[in-house]
Design a protein around this motif. Structure first.
Motif, PDB file in Angstrom:
ATOM      1  N   GLY A 260       0.702  -1.011   0.198  1.00  0.00           N
ATOM      2  CA  GLY A 260      -0.022  -0.301  -0.071  1.00  0.00           C
ATOM      3  C   GLY A 260       0.683   0.960  -0.335  1.00  0.00           C
ATOM      4  O   GLY A 260       1.985   1.130  -0.044  1.00  0.00           O
ATOM      5  N   ASN A 261       0.057   3.007  -0.513  1.00  0.00           N
ATOM      6  CA  ASN A 261       0.853   3.455  -0.327  1.00  0.00           C
ATOM      7  C   ASN A 261       0.057   4.541   1.104  1.00  0.00           C
ATOM      8  O   ASN A 261      -1.055   4.926   0.952  1.00  0.00           O
ATOM      9  CB  ASN A 261       0.956   4.418  -1.583  1.00  0.00           C
ATOM     10  CG  ASN A 261       1.324   5.918  -1.537  1.00  0.00           C
ATOM     11  OD1 ASN A 261       0.902   6.304  -0.634  1.00  0.00           O
ATOM     12  ND2 ASN A 261       2.216   5.267  -2.885  1.00  0.00           N
ATOM     13  N   ARG A 262       0.874   4.798   1.211  1.00  0.00           N
ATOM     14  CA  ARG A 262       0.478   5.422   3.402  1.00  0.00           C
ATOM     15  C   ARG A 262       1.340   6.193   3.220  1.00  0.00           C
ATOM     16  O   ARG A 262       2.813   6.479   3.047  1.00  0.00           O
ATOM     17  CB  ARG A 262      -0.434   4.613   3.865  1.00  0.00           C
ATOM     18  CG  ARG A 262       0.596   3.508   4.745  1.00  0.00           C
ATOM     19  CD  ARG A 262       0.210   2.572   6.113  1.00  0.00           C
ATOM     20  NE  ARG A 262      -0.309   1.731   4.960  1.00  0.00           N
ATOM     21  CZ  ARG A 262       0.203   0.739   5.338  1.00  0.00           C
ATOM     22  NH1 ARG A 262       1.288   0.239   5.917  1.00  0.00           N
ATOM     23  NH2 ARG A 262      -0.673  -0.611   4.460  1.00  0.00           N
ATOM     24  N   THR A 322       3.183   1.560  10.137  1.00  0.00           N
ATOM     25  CA  THR A 322       3.188   0.951  10.081  1.00  0.00           C
ATOM     26  C   THR A 322       2.765  -0.447  11.366  1.00  0.00           C
ATOM     27  O   THR A 322       3.422   0.021  12.068  1.00  0.00           O
ATOM     28  CB  THR A 322       4.587  -0.219   8.851  1.00  0.00           C
ATOM     29  OG1 THR A 322       5.422   0.350  10.363  1.00  0.00           O
ATOM     30  CG2 THR A 322       4.605   0.724   8.067  1.00  0.00           C
ATOM     31  N   ARG A 324      -0.439  -0.587  10.813  1.00  0.00           N
ATOM     32  CA  ARG A 324      -1.240   0.374   9.630  1.00  0.00           C
ATOM     33  C   ARG A 324      -1.094   1.394  10.323  1.00  0.00           C
ATOM     34  O   ARG A 324      -0.075   2.082  11.074  1.00  0.00           O
ATOM     35  CB  ARG A 324      -2.450  -0.678  10.337  1.00  0.00           C
ATOM     36  CG  ARG A 324      -2.612  -0.869  11.964  1.00  0.00           C
ATOM     37  CD  ARG A 324      -3.723  -1.353  12.251  1.00  0.00           C
ATOM     38  NE  ARG A 324      -3.487  -2.351  11.867  1.00  0.00           N
ATOM     39  CZ  ARG A 324      -4.510  -3.534  11.116  1.00  0.00           C
ATOM     40  NH1 ARG A 324      -5.313  -2.594  11.120  1.00  0.00           N
ATOM     41  NH2 ARG A 324      -4.954  -4.571  11.183  1.00  0.00           N
ATOM     42  N   THR A 325      -1.937   2.777   9.804  1.00  0.00           N
ATOM     43  CA  THR A 325      -2.038   3.734   9.998  1.00  0.00           C
ATOM     44  C   THR A 325      -2.851   4.253  11.476  1.00  0.00           C
ATOM     45  O   THR A 325      -3.992   3.525  11.940  1.00  0.00           O
ATOM     46  CB  THR A 325      -2.763   4.728   9.146  1.00  0.00           C
ATOM     47  OG1 THR A 325      -1.725   4.607   7.564  1.00  0.00           O
ATOM     48  CG2 THR A 325      -1.985   6.214   9.615  1.00  0.00           C
ATOM     49  N   ARG A 369       4.196  10.230   2.100  1.00  0.00           N
ATOM     50  CA  ARG A 369       3.789   9.061   1.804  1.00  0.00           C
ATOM     51  C   ARG A 369       5.105   8.286   1.463  1.00  0.00           C
ATOM     52  O   ARG A 369       5.642   8.544   0.958  1.00  0.00           O
ATOM     53  CB  ARG A 369       3.351   9.332   0.941  1.00  0.00           C
ATOM     54  CG  ARG A 369       1.512  10.090   1.437  1.00  0.00           C
ATOM     55  CD  ARG A 369       0.495  10.142   0.250  1.00  0.00           C
ATOM     56  NE  ARG A 369      -0.051   8.877   0.164  1.00  0.00           N
ATOM     57  CZ  ARG A 369      -1.562   8.843   1.092  1.00  0.00           C
ATOM     58  NH1 ARG A 369      -2.128   9.098   1.533  1.00  0.00           N
ATOM     59  NH2 ARG A 369      -1.522   7.736   0.882  1.00  0.00           N
TER      60      ARG A 369
END
Length: 462
Positions: A260-262, A322, A324-325, A369
């Motif tokens: 993913g891109n976060r 990471t 998860r945000t 990001r």
């Protein structure tokens, strides 16, 4: 970050054995305290339902049971060395309980016989006795308790059946004699009659619940083994992965193949003048120094629930956001940087007292990001973050040499901290806006903030 196969086999055998031993010891304690509670309830019930002159015998029996339970409780930590003694006391328990249920007559009126004691539901207390032993977490004790209860009850039952005046019979005796209904009923209800078929059913009952409870205990022990093995594997994996990654895996909330891109915060920290230091120290001292340095940085990173991506020589790469945000990623990243610097300063105070030279640290943090996912192939995967955010964080860490500070963070990180409702100056007292700097690989200059006075250590090493 390489994903390793889950370890199996002998590496967890000792921890599993220790866990089972602890469960067994605590199980015997549960048996004792549960038994004491039950006996206290029975003593109160007997006192309330029977006249004092008839309750004395039962209260004495209750006290005897309480005393008999002290020995297994005292031996719970030395079970292996006193197995026979423990089994002997369990047999005495069963014998004493069978005696109390069979011999004394609970009703004080003429015509009540010991044979009639066998018809009361008091036998069920033997079942409770067997069930209670399941708390011991020892299959052998459960089986032995069931056998002891069945054998002592059988002996007592047969003793009553062979007493003078007793009329033992089986179901076949009644059917084969061709009695009428009234005659058969009269024989069965005779105060001196002893139905041997009832004994066989009671023994089967005790054996069945013993077998079932043994299976339950064996299954529970297997669950404990699997749980301890899983915890041991989790602890081992934590040596290779960050605890938050291991936790996500263990709870089944995250799959490592989800790229993913976060937005993430990336932190780089390394030892100042490491190249010069490494030239002056023998290998064993250099490795010990690196381990001490990395340990302090990793401890702070884990405290802030950061993900340690990798150790690169003397440096460590940590990211927040990471796997998860989270809304406080930037706050935790800034907190981590400030506390890493504090940890190294505290370490230097210890080194100074020991006569060792100080160690400098450089920490750079950027927020933006990034691509998050696995790189590598099926045999060696590395979970990491990629992109401009990582590159800028690395350049900011190098910028600490130019600014002469411990920490350099980007204005993007500071703005993200403010957006989350936190005050950067409360998180990192002494934080100062250092203006803009040109960063290699970036067209536009980067506004940065600095913290700490920095430390140079190379000249202090012989």
């Amino acid at each position: 970050m390489r994903f390793l196969p889950i370890a199996r086999g002998p590496i967890t055998s000792r921890s599993v054995s220790d866990a089972i031993a602890r469960e067994e010891a605590s199980g015997l304690a549960y048996v004792f305290w549960g038994r004491s509670a039950v006996l206290l309830i029975l003593a109160a019930w007997v006192s309330l339902t029977l006249p004092f002159e008839r309750s004395q015998l039962y209260l004495t029996a209750v006290a005897a049971f309480a005393l008999l339970g002290i020995v297994p409780f005292a031996l719970r930590h030395r079970y292996a060395a006193h197995t026979r003694l423990l089994f002997g006391f369990i047999f005495l328990d069963a014998a004493a309980l069978s005696f109390v249920l069979i011999v004394p007559t609970p009703f004080d009126f003429e015509g009540w016989t010991q044979q009639m004691n066998l018809r009361t539901p008091a036998f069920l207390y033997l079942g409770v006795f067997v069930v209670s032993m399941a708390l011991s977490y020892k299959p052998a004790l459960v089986i032995w308790t069931g056998l002891a209860a069945a054998s002592t009850w059988t002996l007592g039952y047969l003793w009553v059946a062979t007493r003078p005046g007793a009329i033992p019979f089986t179901s076949g005796d009644v059917l084969d004699e061709g009695m009428g209904a009234e005659a058969a009923l009269a024989k069965v209800l005779d105060p001196n009659a002893v139905g041997l078929a009832r004994l066989s059913n009671q023994v089967v009952f005790l054996v069945l619940i013993s077998v079932i409870l043994t299976i339950v205990v064996v299954r529970s022990r297997a669950l404990v083994r699997r749980q301890v093995a899983a915890e041991a594997q989790r602890a081992m994996l934590s040596r290779y992965f960050s605890p938050n990654i291991v936790r996500e895996f263990a709870e089944g909330r995250w799959q490592p193949d989800e790229p993913g891109n976060r937005p993430v915060a990336v932190l780089f920290a390394d030892m100042v003048d490491f190249t010069s230091i490494s030239e002056r120290l023998p290998p064993q001292d250099l490795i010990a120094l690196l381990r001490a340095f990395h340990s302090r940085l990793a401890t702070v990173a884990f405290e802030q629930d950061g993900t340690i991506d990798k150790f690169i020589g003397d440096a460590v790469m940590v990211h927040f956001g990471t796997p998860r945000t989270r809304p406080d990623d930037a706050v935790r990243a800034l907190t981590c940087a400030a506390r890493m610097a504090d940890a190294i300063h505290a370490w230097n105070a210890e080194r100074e007292q020991a006569g060792d030279p100080p160690i400098g640290v450089g920490i750079g943090v950027h927020y933006g990001r990034a691509v998050v996912g696995n790189i590598g192939d099926a045999h060696k995967l590395e979970y990491t973050v990629l992109g401009d955010t990582v590159n800028v964080a690395s350049r900011l860490e190098s910028l600490t040499r130019q600014t002469g500070t411990d920490v350099v963070v980007s204005n993007e990180l500071i703005e993200a901290v403010k957006a989350s409702g936190a005050d950067p100056h409360e998180i990192a007292p002494g934080l100062q806006n250092a203006g803009t700097f040109d960063i290699r690989g970036r067209r536009e200059a980067v506004t940065v903030w600095t913290l700490g006075g920095g430390c140079r250590s190379v000249l202090l090493f012989p």
